[in-house]
Scaffold this active site. Structure first.
Site, PDB file in Angstrom:
ATOM      1  N   ARG A  51      38.716  76.063 -21.314  1.00  0.00           N
ATOM      2  CA  ARG A  51      39.045  74.925 -22.199  1.00  0.00           C
ATOM      3  C   ARG A  51      39.414  75.399 -23.606  1.00  0.00           C
ATOM      4  NH1 ARG A  51      37.866  68.999 -22.621  1.00  0.00           N
ATOM      5  NH2 ARG A  51      36.955  68.554 -24.651  1.00  0.00           N
ATOM      6  N   ILE A  77      42.246  65.376 -26.594  1.00  0.00           N
ATOM      7  CA  ILE A  77      41.804  65.857 -25.289  1.00  0.00           C
ATOM      8  C   ILE A  77      40.433  65.205 -25.086  1.00  0.00           C
ATOM      9  CG2 ILE A  77      40.936  67.947 -26.418  1.00  0.00           C
ATOM     10  CD1 ILE A  77      41.254  69.527 -23.963  1.00  0.00           C
ATOM     11  N   SER A  78      40.198  64.610 -23.925  1.00  0.00           N
ATOM     12  CA  SER A  78      38.954  63.868 -23.688  1.00  0.00           C
ATOM     13  C   SER A  78      37.729  64.770 -23.684  1.00  0.00           C
ATOM     14  CB  SER A  78      39.002  63.144 -22.339  1.00  0.00           C
ATOM     15  OG  SER A  78      40.071  62.264 -22.288  1.00  0.00           O
ATOM     16  N   GLN A  79      36.589  64.117 -23.899  1.00  0.00           N
ATOM     17  CA  GLN A  79      35.278  64.752 -23.786  1.00  0.00           C
ATOM     18  C   GLN A  79      35.150  65.309 -22.347  1.00  0.00           C
ATOM     19  OE1 GLN A  79      32.686  61.471 -23.820  1.00  0.00           O
ATOM     20  NE2 GLN A  79      30.783  62.632 -23.854  1.00  0.00           N
TER      21      GLN A  79
END
Ligand code: SAH
Length: 230
Positions: A51, A77-79
């Site tokens: 990530r 960018i999502s959790q």
């Protein structure tokens, strides 16, 4: 390029992939498994995909934290947990062809690519599209196909898809996406107004469409013909 240089790049990439592996394991354990995500394919993909390579250098140190991160162009960018929850809801086994709307940083597509046969991903922002396509090449994600267009219209030539994931929010699920889902296919998308949405999971059977609500969420806007106006 000489072979010494190529070998050097390979070593560099190998080290980049190894980096933060304990942080990734911890992320999966403390943020994802502890909140009820059980799918072994999702957990293993998220403990592998680096990530930290999908965010800007300034944010590398926060890449494995329990929150969303900015990726430029006003997008996020999502959790990690939300990504795990959405991915799990697609019930993937490994043979699938999956369509993603909203490539963004490329992280969600990389997680899917780690799990399935092929990922098709569409981005409407040209800067993000070009940047992320380059990153997929660099990281050698050969089973990701990218496209620069309005994803609310889907990707008719490549459909139908076994699963579709929309990573931006709209007031309703775009009808072309439902059409391009195979029988037995699953789709997940944040549906609601511009401030908050519900994560909706849809399953298409022979004769009907079943939907379930997976809970509240907050995403950037899905902009396009079957989404919000610009
Ligand atoms: N899946 C991404 C999340 C990116 S945020 C990731 O893992 O990083 C949502 C993205 O959807 C943004 O990049 C935005 O530009 C894009 N987007 C919004 N509307 C779109 C549309 N109609 N077609 C394709 N992409 C769209």
């Amino acid at each position: 390029m000489t072979s010494a240089v190529v070998a050097g790049i390979k070593v560099y990439m190998k080290n980049e992939l190894k980096k933060y592996s304990s942080r990734r394991r911890e992320m999966v354990k403390k943020q994802i498994a502890s909140r009820g995500v059980t799918d072994p394919l999702v957990k293993s993909a998220m403990s592998i995909v680096p990530r930290h390579l999908f965010v800007s250098e300034a944010l590398v140190d926060s890449a494995y934290e329990d929150f969303p991160l900015p990726i430029g162009e006003g997008q996020t960018i999502s959790q990690p947990y939300i990504i795990a929850e959405m991915t799990q809801s697609l019930n993937l086994k490994g043979h699938e062809r999956v369509l993603e709307i909203g490539t963004g940083s490329g992280y969600q597509a990389a997680v899917l690519a780690q799990m399935v046969y092929k990922v098709y991903t569409i981005e409407r922002n040209n800067t993000l599209f070009l940047q992320t396509r380059k990153l997929f090449d660099k990281l050698k994600y050969h089973n990701i196909v990218t496209r620069y267009s309005d994803g609310t219209q889907g990707w008719k030539q490549e459909g139908p898809f076994d699963a579709i994931i929309v990573t931006a929010g709209g007031q309703k699920i775009p009808s072309p996406l439902i059409e391009q889902l195979s029988t037995g296919g699953r789709l997940v998308m944040p549906v609601g107004d511009n401030l908050s949405q519900e994560l909706i999971r849809l399953e298409k059977t022979e004769d009907r469409i079943n939907t379930t609500n997976l809970g509240a969420c907050r995403f950037v806007k899905l902009i396009g013909q079957h989404g919000w106006n610009e």
